[in-house]
Design a protein around this motif. Sequence first.
Motif, short mmCIF file in Angstrom:
data_model
loop_
_atom_site.label_atom_id
_atom_site.label_comp_id
_atom_site.label_asym_id
_atom_site.label_seq_id
_atom_site.Cartn_x
_atom_site.Cartn_y
_atom_site.Cartn_z
N VAL A 149 0.42 -1.73 -22.93
CA VAL A 149 0.82 -0.40 -23.37
C VAL A 149 2.32 -0.32 -23.64
CG1 VAL A 149 0.91 2.05 -22.75
CG2 VAL A 149 -1.11 0.69 -22.18
N VAL A 150 3.15 -0.96 -22.80
CA VAL A 150 4.60 -0.81 -22.94
C VAL A 150 5.18 -1.66 -24.06
CG1 VAL A 150 4.90 -0.22 -20.50
CG2 VAL A 150 5.13 -2.60 -21.21
N ARG A 151 4.35 -2.34 -24.81
CA ARG A 151 4.86 -3.09 -25.96
C ARG A 151 5.43 -2.17 -27.04
NH1 ARG A 151 -0.12 -7.36 -25.92
NH2 ARG A 151 0.70 -8.72 -24.28
N CYS A 152 5.06 -0.89 -26.95
CA CYS A 152 5.64 0.06 -27.90
C CYS A 152 6.96 0.63 -27.40
CB CYS A 152 4.65 1.20 -28.17
SG CYS A 152 4.33 2.25 -26.74
N CYS A 153 7.36 0.28 -26.18
CA CYS A 153 8.64 0.76 -25.62
C CYS A 153 9.16 -0.32 -24.67
CB CYS A 153 8.44 2.09 -24.88
SG CYS A 153 7.01 2.12 -23.78
N HIS A 154 9.79 -1.34 -25.24
CA HIS A 154 10.17 -2.52 -24.48
C HIS A 154 11.20 -2.23 -23.39
CE1 HIS A 154 7.95 -5.24 -27.11
NE2 HIS A 154 8.42 -4.55 -28.15
N TYR A 155 11.85 -1.11 -23.44
CA TYR A 155 12.85 -0.80 -22.43
C TYR A 155 12.23 -0.38 -21.10
CZ TYR A 155 11.81 3.80 -24.45
OH TYR A 155 11.17 4.91 -24.93
N ILE A 156 10.94 -0.04 -21.10
CA ILE A 156 10.23 0.27 -19.85
C ILE A 156 9.66 -1.03 -19.30
CG2 ILE A 156 8.32 1.53 -18.80
CD1 ILE A 156 8.70 3.67 -20.92
N VAL A 157 10.01 -1.38 -18.07
CA VAL A 157 9.68 -2.69 -17.51
C VAL A 157 8.69 -2.54 -16.36
CG1 VAL A 157 10.61 -4.79 -16.45
CG2 VAL A 157 11.97 -3.53 -18.13
N PRO A 158 7.48 -3.09 -16.50
CA PRO A 158 6.55 -3.12 -15.37
C PRO A 158 6.76 -4.37 -14.53
CG PRO A 158 5.43 -3.88 -17.34
CD PRO A 158 6.85 -3.56 -17.74
N GLY A 159 6.32 -4.32 -13.28
CA GLY A 159 6.42 -5.48 -12.39
C GLY A 159 5.22 -5.52 -11.46
N ILE A 160 5.05 -6.67 -10.80
CA ILE A 160 3.91 -6.83 -9.89
C ILE A 160 4.32 -7.67 -8.69
CG2 ILE A 160 3.07 -8.82 -11.21
CD1 ILE A 160 0.20 -7.97 -10.43
N VAL A 161 3.91 -7.25 -7.49
CA VAL A 161 4.09 -8.04 -6.27
C VAL A 161 2.78 -7.96 -5.48
CG1 VAL A 161 6.59 -7.87 -6.08
CG2 VAL A 161 5.21 -6.05 -5.17
N ILE A 162 2.09 -9.10 -5.39
CA ILE A 162 0.78 -9.10 -4.73
C ILE A 162 0.61 -10.27 -3.77
CG2 ILE A 162 -0.41 -7.87 -6.58
CD1 ILE A 162 -1.33 -10.60 -7.64
N GLY A 163 1.65 -11.06 -3.57
CA GLY A 163 1.48 -12.25 -2.76
C GLY A 163 0.94 -13.39 -3.61
N GLY A 164 0.67 -14.52 -2.95
CA GLY A 164 0.19 -15.67 -3.69
C GLY A 164 1.30 -16.46 -4.34
N GLU A 165 2.53 -16.00 -4.24
CA GLU A 165 3.70 -16.73 -4.73
C GLU A 165 4.82 -16.56 -3.71
OE1 GLU A 165 5.75 -15.17 -8.15
OE2 GLU A 165 4.91 -13.18 -7.85
N LYS A 166 5.91 -17.28 -3.93
CA LYS A 166 7.02 -17.21 -2.98
C LYS A 166 7.61 -15.80 -2.95
CE LYS A 166 8.34 -22.07 -3.33
NZ LYS A 166 9.43 -23.02 -3.70
N LYS A 167 7.86 -15.31 -1.75
CA LYS A 167 8.45 -13.98 -1.61
C LYS A 167 9.83 -13.92 -2.23
CE LYS A 167 7.56 -12.15 2.33
NZ LYS A 167 7.64 -11.76 3.76
N LYS A 168 10.51 -15.05 -2.28
CA LYS A 168 11.83 -15.11 -2.88
C LYS A 168 11.77 -14.74 -4.36
CE LYS A 168 15.78 -18.24 -3.42
NZ LYS A 168 16.28 -19.62 -3.17
N SER A 169 10.73 -15.20 -5.05
CA SER A 169 10.57 -14.88 -6.48
C SER A 169 10.32 -13.40 -6.67
CB SER A 169 9.42 -15.70 -7.07
OG SER A 169 9.64 -17.08 -6.92
N GLU A 170 9.50 -12.80 -5.79
CA GLU A 170 9.23 -11.38 -5.89
C GLU A 170 10.48 -10.55 -5.62
OE1 GLU A 170 4.49 -11.36 -4.64
OE2 GLU A 170 5.99 -10.64 -3.22
N LYS A 171 11.27 -10.97 -4.65
CA LYS A 171 12.52 -10.25 -4.35
C LYS A 171 13.47 -10.31 -5.54
CE LYS A 171 12.66 -10.50 0.70
NZ LYS A 171 13.49 -10.84 1.87
N ALA A 172 13.53 -11.46 -6.20
CA ALA A 172 14.41 -11.59 -7.37
C ALA A 172 13.95 -10.67 -8.49
CB ALA A 172 14.42 -13.04 -7.84
#
Length: 611
Positions: free
Chosen positions: A134-157
Amino acid sequence: ISSLFTSNPETVAAPISSEGVQYDPSNAPLIDDTSFQGLGLHTLLTSHLQEKMHFDHPTAIQRAAVPALISQNPQDLFIQAQTGSGKTLAYVLPIIHALMASPDRLTRESGLFAIVIAPTRELANQIYSVLESVVRCCHYIVPGIVIGGEKKKSEKARLRRGVNILVSTPGRLADHFDNTEAMDLSAVRWVVLDEGDRLMELGFEETITKILSKLQEKSKAHIDSVRGLPNRRVTVLCSATLKEDVENLGKQSLHNAVYVNVDNKSTESSRTDEFSAPDQLHQEYVVVPMKLRMVSLMGTIVNIIQTRNNAKIMVFLSCSDSVNFHFSMLTRASNTDYGSEEESESENAAEGEKTSLPSHVLKTYLKSTSPMICKLHGSLSQPLRKSTLASFTKLSSGPSVLLCTDVASRGLDLPSISHVVEFDPPFALEDHLHRVGRTARVGNEGWSTIFVLPGKEEGYIDNVLAPLHKSPPIRRDYSTVLSSAFGGKLVWQDIATNAQLDVERWLLQSASNLSLAKDAFTSHVRAYTTHLSSERQYFSVRELHLGHLAKCFGLRETPATLGKANNASAGDQVFGETRKKRLGDHGPDYAKKKMLKIAQMHASVNADEFN
C-alpha cells in the motif's frame, strides 16, 4: 480632494485561528461507498488501490469501518467479520490516509504513529507485506516489523533508523519496550489488536495489558505538533469470533468503542455471539473408517486435482508429527523402489530439512505433473516457516498441497486457495471457521471437506457444524472417493490396498520412517484427547480402535506391541543382565531342570499333596 488613505479609523485585526473548523460541502455531488473514492480516502491512495493493487471495490467490512476511522474525531473500534472479508485493509487504509493527508511532510524520523499487534509471526509477516504494497504510493511513510526469529540487534537498528508503522508480535514488542531505548512511543496514534480471539487463546492477555499501560504512560498525542492526526490514541480490536475473553480484552483496551460488523455497520451495543462460514463456501464431509483414512486422504487429493489441475489445497492435521509423517509419505521416492535402509538414511541426512517437494506417489494416479507438497507447523524454525509460505504462495502453475497444523488457520491470506481438507476434525468450533476461512475469500467460491469416523462423529456434523453453514454439508462415502480416484484395470479396492501396502513396506524399509509413523500415531492420540469437554460425546478417545488407528499410519503392529518394541532394547537388556547374575553359568534351562529334580525327589519318598 481628500485622500483615500487619510483620516480613516484604525482597525484592530482579529486573531486568526490556525485550526479553523472544516465543513463538508453541502451541495457536493453524492458519492456512494461502493468505491474507495466514495469512502473519502486520499485520491492518490484510491488510484494506487485500483491501478496497482487491482482493488476496484471495497468489501462490506471496509465500507463499514473506514468511514468511522477517517472521521474528524475517530472513536475506538471493535471490528467483527468473517475471515477473508478484508479486515486488514479496513484498518490499514485509514491509518495511511491520515498520514498522507497531514499538512506536515512526514518522514521516518517524524516518529512512530501506529502499532499493529498480531498473535503469530506468519500473520505479522502478512500484514507487513500488505503495508509494503500500500505505501508504494507514498514512499516517505515507512513500515517496519519486529517479530523475533532474527538478531535483536538488527531489530534495534531498524527501530533506531525510524519507522512510522510497526507490526509486531506481543512478546517481542514488550521486550523492545523494556530494552530498546531508541523506541519512542510518544507519538503513537493508533494501536491495532488483530485476531483478538487468538491473542487470548495464546495467553497474551497480561502482555497486552502491559503494552497498553506503557503506551498510555508514554503518550503525548494530545500535545504533539503533527497536524491532521487524531489528538488521542485510537485502538482497534479485530476478531472473527466474539467470545467472553475477547469481550474482556475489549473492555480493557477500548474506550467508548463503536462496534462494527457487516450486518449492522456501526452500533454501540448490538453485539452477538453468532458467527458463520461464508455463504459461498461448499462444505462436504466424508465418512471414513479408521483403517481407510490414509488412502482416503490420498484419494481426496487426487479427485480435487483431477477436477482442477491448478488446485491449491490446504490439508489440516492435528499435530506437527502427523504433518511430518504425511509429508514424508507423500514425497517418498516411489511406490516400489525404496533402496536399502543405509541408502535411505544417507539420502535423508544429505537432504536435511526440506519443506517443499514434488509427490511422485500421487503422480502415479494422476495424468498431470507431480503436485508440489509443502508442510508448515509451529515446530519449524522461523526461516523455514517463512520460506515455506513464500514457496507455496508463489506456486501459480500446477497443483500444490500444503500440509499444516492450525498455525496456518489464522489470518493468513494465502492467494487462490481452492480447497480446504480437514483431515483431523477441529478442536473447537472457531478453529473450523478459521480453517475454512482460508478459502472462499473476498466473495470467491471455495470448497471444504472434513473427515469423520462412522457413528458418533457424524453427529458432530449434524448438530455442531451444519448450523454454521447456509447450505447443509454434503455427505460423501469413502467408497465414492476411492472408486473415483483409483480407477483402472484393477478394481478400486485392490488399488487402494496396494497403496496401503506400499506405505507399510516403506516404513519397514527404514528405521527413521518407522519412527516418524510411531511419533505421528502417539501424538495423534494425545491430540484427540484435547477436544472440548462439550464435544467429548462425539470425540471420545476411549472409543477409538487403536489397532485400526495404527493401520492408518501404515503400522502393522498393535499399539501394545509398539509399546513393548519401544522398550525392548533397554528393558530386555536389564532383565537379561539380572537373570544372568541369578543363574550364573548354568544356562537358561537350569531352573527348569532344578524344579523337575525336586519333583522327582518328592515322588520317590511318597510325599502327598499336603507335604
